[in-house]
Motif scaffolding. Structure first.
Motif, short mmCIF file in Angstrom:
data_model
loop_
_atom_site.label_atom_id
_atom_site.label_comp_id
_atom_site.label_asym_id
_atom_site.label_seq_id
_atom_site.Cartn_x
_atom_site.Cartn_y
_atom_site.Cartn_z
N MET A 143 0.83 -1.21 0.00
CA MET A 143 0.00 0.00 0.00
C MET A 143 0.86 1.26 0.00
N PHE A 144 1.98 1.23 0.71
CA PHE A 144 2.89 2.37 0.70
C PHE A 144 3.40 2.65 -0.70
N MET A 145 3.81 1.60 -1.40
CA MET A 145 4.33 1.78 -2.76
C MET A 145 3.24 2.28 -3.71
N ILE A 146 2.05 1.71 -3.63
CA ILE A 146 0.95 2.13 -4.49
C ILE A 146 0.58 3.59 -4.23
N MET A 147 0.49 3.96 -2.96
CA MET A 147 0.13 5.34 -2.64
C MET A 147 1.23 6.32 -3.06
N SER A 148 2.48 5.94 -2.90
CA SER A 148 3.58 6.82 -3.31
C SER A 148 3.56 7.06 -4.80
N VAL A 149 3.46 6.00 -5.58
CA VAL A 149 3.42 6.14 -7.03
C VAL A 149 2.16 6.89 -7.46
N GLY A 150 1.05 6.60 -6.81
CA GLY A 150 -0.20 7.28 -7.14
C GLY A 150 -0.14 8.77 -6.87
N LEU A 151 0.43 9.16 -5.73
CA LEU A 151 0.55 10.58 -5.42
C LEU A 151 1.52 11.28 -6.35
N LEU A 152 2.63 10.63 -6.68
CA LEU A 152 3.56 11.22 -7.64
C LEU A 152 2.89 11.44 -8.99
#
Length: 106
Positions: A23-32
């Motif tokens: 979830m951390f990776m998905i949210m990071s890429v999504g926010l970027l």
């Protein structure tokens, strides 16, 4: 069982740890991606902040200390105090960063 997700050598804790990192990776890429596609603009304020970002970074810890000490005597609610400290510290960091800009660029 909530205790099983808190750690230890069990499958539940392992799955929770994997889920958390995923979830951390998905949210990071999504926010970027979101900010690149929707908020990739500039303005006068953002150019000003960009030009003074390093100076604000260098002096911000002093400003935060002064603001927090000044707010501590007011005995405000912690949330209000946090909000006021954030707003004052960001504003003061960039304003003082602008004033010390000639000194920092020597």
């Amino acid at each position: 069982n909530a205790d099983a997700t808190m750690g230890g050598l069990n499958v539940t804790a392992l799955l929770y740890a994997i889920w958390e990192q995923f979830m951390f990776m998905i949210m990071s890429v999504g926010l970027l991606s979101l900010f690149k596609n929707r908020f990739n603009r500039t303005s006068r304020t953002l150019r000003y902040m960009s030009a003074n970002a390093f100076n604000a970074y260098v002096i911000h810890f002093l400003i935060i200390a002064v603001v927090v000490i000044m707010l501590s005597v007011l005995n405000l609610n912690h949330y209000i105090s946090l909000f006021v400290a954030v707003v004052l510290s960001i504003g003061a960091s960039f304003l003082l960063g602008r004033l010390v800009n000639p000194i920092m660029n020597l």
